[in-house]
Write a protein that holds these residues in place. Structure first.
Motif, PDB file in Angstrom:
ATOM      1  N   TYR A  99      35.916  18.720  74.019  1.00 52.85           N
ATOM      2  CA  TYR A  99      34.490  18.985  74.137  1.00 52.85           C
ATOM      3  C   TYR A  99      34.068  20.088  73.181  1.00 52.85           C
ATOM      4  N   THR A 100      32.888  19.921  72.587  1.00 49.05           N
ATOM      5  CA  THR A 100      32.259  20.983  71.818  1.00 49.05           C
ATOM      6  C   THR A 100      31.435  21.851  72.767  1.00 49.05           C
ATOM      7  N   ILE A 140      26.389  13.401  73.308  1.00 49.75           N
ATOM      8  CA  ILE A 140      26.577  14.281  74.462  1.00 49.75           C
ATOM      9  C   ILE A 140      27.007  13.452  75.676  1.00 49.75           C
ATOM     10  N   TRP A 141      28.140  13.848  76.273  1.00 47.22           N
ATOM     11  CA  TRP A 141      28.705  13.138  77.423  1.00 47.22           C
ATOM     12  C   TRP A 141      29.060  14.152  78.500  1.00 47.22           C
ATOM     13  N   ASN A 142      28.717  13.843  79.726  1.00 45.98           N
ATOM     14  CA  ASN A 142      29.053  14.705  80.852  1.00 45.98           C
ATOM     15  C   ASN A 142      30.071  14.024  81.757  1.00 45.98           C
ATOM     16  N   THR A 143      30.917  14.850  82.356  1.00 46.66           N
ATOM     17  CA  THR A 143      31.836  14.352  83.372  1.00 46.66           C
ATOM     18  C   THR A 143      31.527  15.052  84.681  1.00 46.66           C
ATOM     19  N   HIS A 180      25.373  19.708  85.347  1.00 44.74           N
ATOM     20  CA  HIS A 180      26.544  20.178  84.608  1.00 44.74           C
ATOM     21  C   HIS A 180      26.287  21.518  83.926  1.00 44.74           C
ATOM     22  N   CYS A 200      30.280  13.882  63.571  1.00 43.70           N
ATOM     23  CA  CYS A 200      29.740  14.870  64.511  1.00 43.70           C
ATOM     24  C   CYS A 200      28.577  15.631  63.878  1.00 43.70           C
ATOM     25  N   CYS A 205      32.800  12.159  66.353  1.00 41.53           N
ATOM     26  CA  CYS A 205      32.472  12.312  67.768  1.00 41.53           C
ATOM     27  C   CYS A 205      32.244  10.952  68.409  1.00 41.53           C
ATOM     28  N   ASN A 237      28.595  20.039  74.624  1.00 40.87           N
ATOM     29  CA  ASN A 237      28.974  18.853  75.400  1.00 40.87           C
ATOM     30  C   ASN A 237      29.065  17.571  74.588  1.00 40.87           C
ATOM     31  N   ARG A 238      29.285  17.697  73.267  1.00 41.96           N
ATOM     32  CA  ARG A 238      29.651  16.507  72.502  1.00 41.96           C
ATOM     33  C   ARG A 238      31.154  16.270  72.658  1.00 41.96           C
ATOM     34  N   LEU A 239      31.544  15.004  72.731  1.00 42.08           N
ATOM     35  CA  LEU A 239      32.947  14.648  72.884  1.00 42.08           C
ATOM     36  C   LEU A 239      33.499  14.309  71.504  1.00 42.08           C
TER      37      LEU A 239
END
Length: 380
Positions: A71-72, A113-116, A258, A105, A86, A75-77
């Motif tokens: 993760y950056t 942007i990805w959230n978990t 998040h 990226c 990315c 929140n970029r993966l």
């Protein structure tokens, strides 16, 4: 993200969230984004570095650079192989079945942007290995609870972070603070009667926040403690409190926030939780010495209990095209609070005199922490 099946080469798409096994992704601690009990990993086919390479899953293999991600700060993966690629949702297309791919990226790219997180109805017992309390807290209420799951729903239904041990300072307990809530039934401690002296709940298009004053010695905060910051990252990336989770219903039932930031002292609090691609900007938490008034300009008056709609504040620390960083002199003025509307008074505890303003507090480790300066004038 959704894996089409539990087989090598299965494609990865986005689909409506069902929390099924093919949507339950986990970081394995070695850069792998795993699924199906850790047997399969998110994978870049053949290590192809071309933009537009569509992702798949493959049997996890230690040291496989095609399966290493990180993760950056926003929140970029990122594919962690030095390729500057990315994970991206092409064109920002949110239609079910859209293939997930890699692309160059770019900072604050909303498509990357990805959230978990966790389903609010299926929380783990803990979400961090070094956690003091628990997240799956049940539906009761207990003044000795160590629940570390908080909620922000309304002026009458919200939680604050505060110490589990009487007569504590925030600086000494920030890693272990627990949820104290206005409503019972969440498995948390309940904010005692007469603790809250003023509450102001705001809803914007990008966040919810609650601010106010009270007597928080009733929440185990030492009298005279000027408090400090609590947020989803903390100095070690595990959050303060470590493992603290925040949910709410404003942007959909049981939405996990998040990105969130909060401050609390013996007499004052602010708590903001953000959504969307600008969440890390609107809930920035690098200004831990600037306090509530600077980070979350709002109404802090005692004797008023209300819920309002509002415009979004200007991001803390951002002035036009420039960003100020804590420690650089001079410190700029706080942004003025954005306009609010549709305010509705809500019933709550009796009004009391305003709480005193906060002054800078030093933790026992000697580090200045959680200053709450007096309100600053608007920029000229």
């Amino acid at each position: 993200m959704t894996a089409a099946s539990n087989t090598d080469g299965a494609i990865v798409t986005i689909e409506a969230c069902t929390y099924a096994d093919n949507q339950q992704w986990t970081f394995n601690g070695a850069g792998g984004v795993t699924i199906f009990g850790g047997s399969k990993c998110l994978d870049v086919p053949s290590g192809n570095t071309n933009d537009g390479t569509q992702l798949q899953i493959w049997t996890c293999a230690s040291g496989n650079q095609n399966q290493k991600f990180a993760y950056t700060g926003d929140n970029r993966l990122a594919w962690d192989n030095g390729s500057s690629k990315c994970v991206e949702l092409p064109g920002g297309n949110t239609a079910a079945g859209t293939r997930v791919e890699t692309s160059l990226c770019t900072n604050k790219n909303k498509k990357q942007i990805w959230n978990t997180g966790y389903n609010v109805n299926n929380l783990p017992r803990t979400s961090q290995s070094n956690q003091y309390g628990i997240n799956n807290c049940g539906t009761g209420s207990n003044q000795n609870s160590n629940c570390q799951t908080a909620f922000l729903n309304s002026a009458e239904d919200f939680c604050l972070w505060a110490p589990p041990i009487a007569n504590s300072t925030i600086g000494d307990t920030e890693h272990m603070d627990v949820a104290w809530c206005t409503q019972p039934g969440k498995g948390t401690r309940v904010i005692p009667p007469n603790a809250l002296k003023g509450v102001h709940f705001l809803k914007t298009s990008n966040y919810v926040q609650v601010t106010g004053v009270g007597d928080f010695t009733l929440l185990n905060i030492q009298k005279g403690d000027s408090g400090g910051e609590l947020d989803n990252r903390g100095a070690d990336g595990n959050g303060n409190p470590a493992g603290g989770l925040v949910y709410g219903n404003t942007f959909g039932h049981g939405t996990q926030y998040h990105e969130w930031t909060s401050f609390i002292s013996d007499g004052e609090f602010c708590f903001r939780a953000c959504v969307g691609a600008d969440a890390t900007v609107n809930c920035n938490h690098i200004y831990d010495l600037q306090g509530c008034y600077w980070n979350i300009p709002a109404n802090y008056d005692a004797g008023v209990f209300e819920t309002c709609d509002a415009d979004n504040d200007l991001p803390m620390g951002v002035y036009g095209t420039s960003t100020w960083y804590q420690g650089v002199s001079p410190t700029p003025s706080a942004h003025p609070a954005a306009s609010s509307s549709n305010c509705v008074t809500v019933p709550t505890v009796a009004a009391a005199a305003p709480a005193k303003r906060m002054v800078q507090h030093r933790r026992r480790d000697g580090v200045a922490h959680g200053a709450f300066p007096t309100p600053t004038p608007q920029p000229m």
